[in-house]
Design a protein around this motif. Structure first.
Motif, PDB file in Angstrom:
ATOM      1  N   ALA A 182       0.841  -1.020  -0.026  1.00 58.82           N
ATOM      2  CA  ALA A 182      -0.022   0.075  -0.012  1.00 58.82           C
ATOM      3  C   ALA A 182       0.881   1.411  -0.146  1.00 58.82           C
ATOM      4  O   ALA A 182       2.057   0.975   0.092  1.00 58.82           O
ATOM      5  CB  ALA A 182      -0.962  -0.001   1.197  1.00 58.82           C
ATOM      6  N   HIS A 183       0.380   2.352  -0.046  1.00 60.06           N
ATOM      7  CA  HIS A 183       0.766   3.728   0.155  1.00 60.06           C
ATOM      8  C   HIS A 183       1.687   4.037  -1.024  1.00 60.06           C
ATOM      9  O   HIS A 183       3.207   4.541  -0.820  1.00 60.06           O
ATOM     10  CB  HIS A 183       1.480   3.909   1.490  1.00 60.06           C
ATOM     11  N   GLN A 184       1.245   3.780  -2.088  1.00 61.42           N
ATOM     12  CA  GLN A 184       2.167   4.263  -3.443  1.00 61.42           C
ATOM     13  C   GLN A 184       1.702   5.638  -3.876  1.00 61.42           C
ATOM     14  O   GLN A 184       0.319   5.960  -3.806  1.00 61.42           O
ATOM     15  CB  GLN A 184       2.032   3.262  -4.339  1.00 61.42           C
ATOM     16  N   PRO A 185       2.445   6.476  -4.506  1.00 64.61           N
ATOM     17  CA  PRO A 185       2.314   7.617  -4.755  1.00 64.61           C
ATOM     18  C   PRO A 185       0.903   7.497  -6.048  1.00 64.61           C
ATOM     19  O   PRO A 185       1.175   6.752  -7.167  1.00 64.61           O
ATOM     20  CB  PRO A 185       3.412   8.327  -5.564  1.00 64.61           C
ATOM     21  N   SER A 186      -0.013   8.190  -6.324  1.00 60.94           N
ATOM     22  CA  SER A 186      -1.163   8.128  -7.161  1.00 60.94           C
ATOM     23  C   SER A 186      -1.416   9.493  -7.431  1.00 60.94           C
ATOM     24  O   SER A 186      -1.468  10.405  -6.531  1.00 60.94           O
ATOM     25  CB  SER A 186      -2.022   7.015  -6.742  1.00 60.94           C
ATOM     26  N   ALA A 187      -2.299   9.427  -8.543  1.00 61.77           N
ATOM     27  CA  ALA A 187      -3.251  10.718  -8.929  1.00 61.77           C
ATOM     28  C   ALA A 187      -4.371  10.231  -9.724  1.00 61.77           C
ATOM     29  O   ALA A 187      -4.302   9.420 -10.428  1.00 61.77           O
ATOM     30  CB  ALA A 187      -2.154  11.748  -9.848  1.00 61.77           C
ATOM     31  N   VAL A 188      -5.369  10.880  -9.289  1.00 64.22           N
ATOM     32  CA  VAL A 188      -6.958  10.472  -9.769  1.00 64.22           C
ATOM     33  C   VAL A 188      -7.364  11.630 -10.649  1.00 64.22           C
ATOM     34  O   VAL A 188      -7.590  12.881  -9.809  1.00 64.22           O
ATOM     35  CB  VAL A 188      -7.855   9.826  -8.987  1.00 64.22           C
ATOM     36  N   PHE A 229       1.255  12.213  -2.526  1.00 62.40           N
ATOM     37  CA  PHE A 229       2.392  11.917  -2.386  1.00 62.40           C
ATOM     38  C   PHE A 229       2.623  11.198  -1.117  1.00 62.40           C
ATOM     39  O   PHE A 229       2.340  11.326  -0.210  1.00 62.40           O
ATOM     40  CB  PHE A 229       3.020  13.115  -2.600  1.00 62.40           C
ATOM     41  N   TYR A 230       3.972  10.271  -1.189  1.00 61.11           N
ATOM     42  CA  TYR A 230       4.588   9.786  -0.053  1.00 61.11           C
ATOM     43  C   TYR A 230       5.790  10.040  -0.154  1.00 61.11           C
ATOM     44  O   TYR A 230       6.770   9.361  -0.696  1.00 61.11           O
ATOM     45  CB  TYR A 230       4.211   8.210  -0.102  1.00 61.11           C
ATOM     46  N   PRO A 231       6.356  11.103   0.327  1.00 61.01           N
ATOM     47  CA  PRO A 231       7.738  11.551   0.203  1.00 61.01           C
ATOM     48  C   PRO A 231       8.657  10.565   0.720  1.00 61.01           C
ATOM     49  O   PRO A 231       8.476  10.017   1.705  1.00 61.01           O
ATOM     50  CB  PRO A 231       7.711  12.881   0.942  1.00 61.01           C
ATOM     51  N   GLY A 271       7.193   9.283   4.418  1.00 58.00           N
ATOM     52  CA  GLY A 271       6.565   8.137   4.453  1.00 58.00           C
ATOM     53  C   GLY A 271       4.948   8.362   4.705  1.00 58.00           C
ATOM     54  O   GLY A 271       4.143   7.430   4.651  1.00 58.00           O
ATOM     55  N   GLN A 272       4.477   9.600   4.905  1.00 58.60           N
ATOM     56  CA  GLN A 272       3.362  10.183   5.326  1.00 58.60           C
ATOM     57  C   GLN A 272       2.931  10.779   4.187  1.00 58.60           C
ATOM     58  O   GLN A 272       3.267  11.690   3.517  1.00 58.60           O
ATOM     59  CB  GLN A 272       3.411  11.229   6.272  1.00 58.60           C
ATOM     60  N   ARG A 273       1.406  10.589   3.806  1.00 60.15           N
ATOM     61  CA  ARG A 273       0.534  10.906   2.713  1.00 60.15           C
ATOM     62  C   ARG A 273       0.322  12.614   2.774  1.00 60.15           C
ATOM     63  O   ARG A 273       0.140  13.098   3.582  1.00 60.15           O
ATOM     64  CB  ARG A 273      -0.603  10.320   2.399  1.00 60.15           C
ATOM     65  N   SER A 274       0.733  13.170   1.668  1.00 63.81           N
ATOM     66  CA  SER A 274       0.390  14.697   1.405  1.00 63.81           C
ATOM     67  C   SER A 274      -0.423  14.567   0.126  1.00 63.81           C
ATOM     68  O   SER A 274      -0.259  14.086  -1.046  1.00 63.81           O
ATOM     69  CB  SER A 274       1.525  15.388   1.144  1.00 63.81           C
ATOM     70  N   VAL A 275      -1.515  15.269   0.297  1.00 62.84           N
ATOM     71  CA  VAL A 275      -2.454  15.393  -0.837  1.00 62.84           C
ATOM     72  C   VAL A 275      -2.727  16.867  -1.378  1.00 62.84           C
ATOM     73  O   VAL A 275      -2.707  17.687  -0.593  1.00 62.84           O
ATOM     74  CB  VAL A 275      -3.937  14.993  -0.289  1.00 62.84           C
ATOM     75  N   VAL A 276      -2.844  16.788  -2.636  1.00 65.22           N
ATOM     76  CA  VAL A 276      -3.177  18.254  -3.377  1.00 65.22           C
ATOM     77  C   VAL A 276      -4.323  18.064  -4.142  1.00 65.22           C
ATOM     78  O   VAL A 276      -4.304  17.090  -5.027  1.00 65.22           O
ATOM     79  CB  VAL A 276      -1.796  18.535  -4.212  1.00 65.22           C
TER      80      VAL A 276
END
Length: 746
Positions: A226-232, A255-257, A485-490
């Protein structure tokens, strides 16, 4: 709308909740079923909690064969229409968000005729938070605790024992993801997990019958890889005008920096840590766990776990503040030492939940008035059950001071305000945790500590690379914090013309510990197909909520005409998107027939399962502790620690410098006699034995003791040990282990 309370039978009979999780986004559909068994029409007010970051996007009612879909309108207009409908004898329903806290809603069910039934359906979408162990956390707040209001009118919340709640709760969840679902766990009893396909990418689970309303319904969802960078990219609404938020496509980039290895292996070598512990009366209530600890006991264990691992540097100090409602233990921060460590731990252990209501604003103001130590970044840890009503005022204060203080918040126990806990971390550039049981408590505490020890990220910027004719309008506020490793959402609205078949990219640039870093994410402009994670404009609704919360914060910082202008824009965004806000409300009026409901109207107030009794009397106080220690958690300065967990027992024996001594208690933990252990009368020997035991017996809990081991290794490297390899070999022989010197970091 004038409210009074009569003790007739409660019209709410059952609550049905359906959860649909798609990757890291959840859609929640709640149905509330009412029945009026009185001989007169009833108006019922139902106050209930929702997650503070939920985008409420649908509200409808079924009365007999009539289906009414509510409209979202400016709040005062909606209230007037509701009152007018009741005055005219019509049935009406009003759903509104509290102006004090976005995680409390009130539902007014008006003019329900004698013998009539009504079903109310509301829907919201929410992003799921990532836990310390990688799980995605969903929480259905089943408990609404009494909220303390320091001054002025508060949210009308009273207490009802769980055993007296007259309605039932059913809960079902369906989980789907591109990656297999490993497992689903909960602190509540669940029926067995059922996989719906052979590759385990879809699963279903239900809450077992007999839920006692004594805790929130929490689900922990684990995916493989789980927890791979993605864009929808989600297509706009066909009926909406192009160029508007709902008419244009919206992209949600996650993002998962991943920081450079040199940054990951290092942590701040200096800093001031401030622990703010809620001592209000409600913190004395029990946790919903098998150990029956109180909330304040759980908070003290968290503080202890963090202090255990704070022994990573010699540049911390400590002071405990009180004045009037606080008392000074030290007038200024103290350099850490074995002596100050024990003094502070003794003071923490003596704390009890005996100071009335939760008044958190004044202590925060006091903390922020203190001068920061030059070169010592201040990290604020707040432990509270979140029972306040002035949430927005607190969040504004945290945001004002985020440049000099990072805020890490912990919600303790069932019903902790998600709006307060998540909001403080978000506005303070930190991280939020919720402690609802004791199983993962230390892991969560250490995760927050690791993030606090991470150097601050600076100069964050976003760069979009899109095809000609397409531009991105960012709907999220500037990213304030980035953690490994923590999700950041834009969120961004994609405007302009395109073939919808091209590709775009988003690059996040930042600097950390002298390193210039960037993370780039490529995505297709082709909208995701329905059935992925974008059903029913999910991404648009989440983006709208993000923009609404941003505008609400801006509105509170403005005055006069500027404030009115921001408020007007906020209402427009809310109404256009269909997402609730503090300035709008859902209104539904049954105009299907000309039936006039006659007779005196009985008004009832019903609150959502507040199990815990209110403790709102007396002066509200918080015990403020400025703690910057690397210390073991002892019951007092002289007695030996007493823990059931051998790991905590071992860690509590470690001294402030990082070493262990040849203590009889250490021998017991190692499973050896004192004479067997005492072959070499040096602390280096005891420290090596402790490290070998950790690496051989507690590998599964490495994240909980890793910082402790780093501190111990750092101390060992300062000692003149003639042959470290021989010392390790002797330790392995004694403990019947085979841990290599290089594994220990030596």
């Amino acid at each position: 709308m004038k409210l009074c309370c009569f003790f007739f039978s409660v019209p709410l009979k059952s609550v049905e909740v359906e959860l649909q999780v798609k990757d890291h986004v959840a859609t929640v559909i709640s149905t509330l079923n009412y029945q009026n068994k009185e001989d007169k029409p009833i108006e019922a007010l139902f106050v209930f909690p929702l997650p503070g970051d939920a985008a409420v996007c649908h509200f409808s009612a079924d009365i007999g064969q009539t289906h009414i879909v509510a409209e979202l309108k400016e709040k005062q207009q909606a209230r007037e229409e509701y009152d007018d409908a009741l005055s005219s004898g019509q049935q009406a329903f009003l759903l509104e968000e509290s102006e004090q806290s976005p995680d409390i809603f009130s539902l007014s069910v008006g003019s329900l005729p004698p013998g009539e039934s009504a079903s109310i359906r509301l829907q919201y979408v929410i992003e799921l938070a990532v836990e310390a162990d990688g799980a995605l956390r969903f929480c259905l707040p089943a408990v609404l605790n009494p909220r303390y209001q320091p001054q002025g009118p508060g949210v009308p919340v009273s207490s009802v024992p769980a055993s007296e709640i007259p309605y039932s709760l059913s809960f079902s969840a369906r989980v789907s993801s591109p990656r297999p679902v490993s497992k689903v766990e909960s602190s509540c009893s669940l029926e067995p997990l059922q996989y719906l396909n052979t590759d385990h990418t879809e699963a279903a689970v239900k809450l077992a019958a007999g839920h006692k309303f004594d805790r929130d319904v929490e689900l922990l969802i684990y995916y493989k890889d789980a927890h791979q960078p993605s864009a929808v990219v989600e297509a706009g609404q066909d009926s909406a005008q192009p160029g508007t938020l709902m008419g244009d496509p919206v992209v949600m980039a996650s993002f998962y920096p991943n920081f450079p290895e040199s940054v990951q292996s290092s942590s701040s070598s200096c800093g001031e840590f401030v622990f703010l512990l809620d001592r209000s009366g409600s913190m004395d209530f029990p946790m919903a766990d098998i150990h029956h600890r109180t909330r304040i006991d759980s908070a003290k264990v968290d503080i202890g776990a963090e202090k255990l691992s704070l022994k990573h540097s010699l540049c911390f100090g400590c002071s405990v503040l009180f004045e009037c409602t606080y008392t000074f233990h030290n007038r200024k921060s103290l350099r850490y030492s074995q002596k100050t460590m024990k003094q502070a731990l003794k003071k923490v252990e003596e704390m009890s939940a005996d100071l009335g209501g939760t008044e958190i604003l004044e202590p925060l103001q006091h903390i922020y008035r203190q001068s920061c130590i030059h070169g010592q970044p201040t990290q604020l840890f707040v432990f509270t059950d979140g029972e306040v009503s002035n949430t927005k005022e607190i969040l504004d204060l945290v945001k004002e001071n985020c440049a000099a203080h990072r805020c890490f918040s912990f919600g303790i126990g069932p019903g902790a305000s998600s709006a307060l806990v998540n909001g403080m971390a978000k506005e303070g550039g930190g991280h939020a945790q919720f402690i609802t049981d004791n199983d993962r408590m230390q892991l969560k505490a250490i995760q927050s500590l690791r993030l606090a020890l991470q150097p601050s990220v600076e100069d964050i910027s976003l760069t979009w690379d899109l095809p000609a004719g397409v531009s991105a309008k960012v709907l999220s506020p500037t990213i304030q914090n980035i953690f490994q490793g923590q999700r950041s959402v834009v969120f961004a609205q994609l405007t302009g013309q395109s073939s919808k078949t091209g590709e775009g990219s988003l690059t996040v640039k930042y600097s950390i510990a002298g390193h210039s870093c960037q993370n780039q994410l490529f995505f297709s402009l082709k909208p995701a197909p329905m059935g992925s994670c974008t059903d029913s404009l999910t991404v648009h609704h989440l983006a709208a909520l993000t923009l609404i919360r941003w505008l609400e914060m801006e509105e509170r910082g403005c005055e006069g005409e500027q404030s009115e202008g921001v408020k007007k824009k906020l209402v427009e965004v809310s109404v256009e998107s269909g997402v609730s806000s503090a300035f709008t409300a859902f209104i539904a009026v049954d105009k299907s027939n000309n039936r006039i409901i006659k007779g005196p109207l009985i008004t009832q107030e019903l609150h959502a399962t507040p199990l815990l009794s209110s403790c709102l009397n007396g002066t509200a106080r918080l015990y403020i502790t400025f703690v910057c220690l690397f210390s073991s958690f002892e019951l007092n300065a002289d007695s030996k620690p007493q823990f059931e967990d051998p790991l905590l027992q071992l860690v509590s024996l470690q001294e402030a410098c990082g070493r262990w001594l040849l203590d009889p208690a250490l021998a017991v933990i190692l499973g050896k006699s004192r004479d067997e252990v005492k072959k070499v009368s040096k602390a280096a020997w005891a420290t090596v034995l402790a490290l070998i035991w950790l690496h051989s017996s507690k590998v599964e809990a490495k994240k909980e003791w890793e910082l402790i081991a780093v501190k111990a290794v750092s101390w060992l490297k300062t000692q003149r040990v003639a042959s470290m390899s021989d010392c390790v070999a002797a330790g392995n022989a004694l403990l019947c282990c085979n841990v290599q010197t290089v594994t220990l970091g030596l």
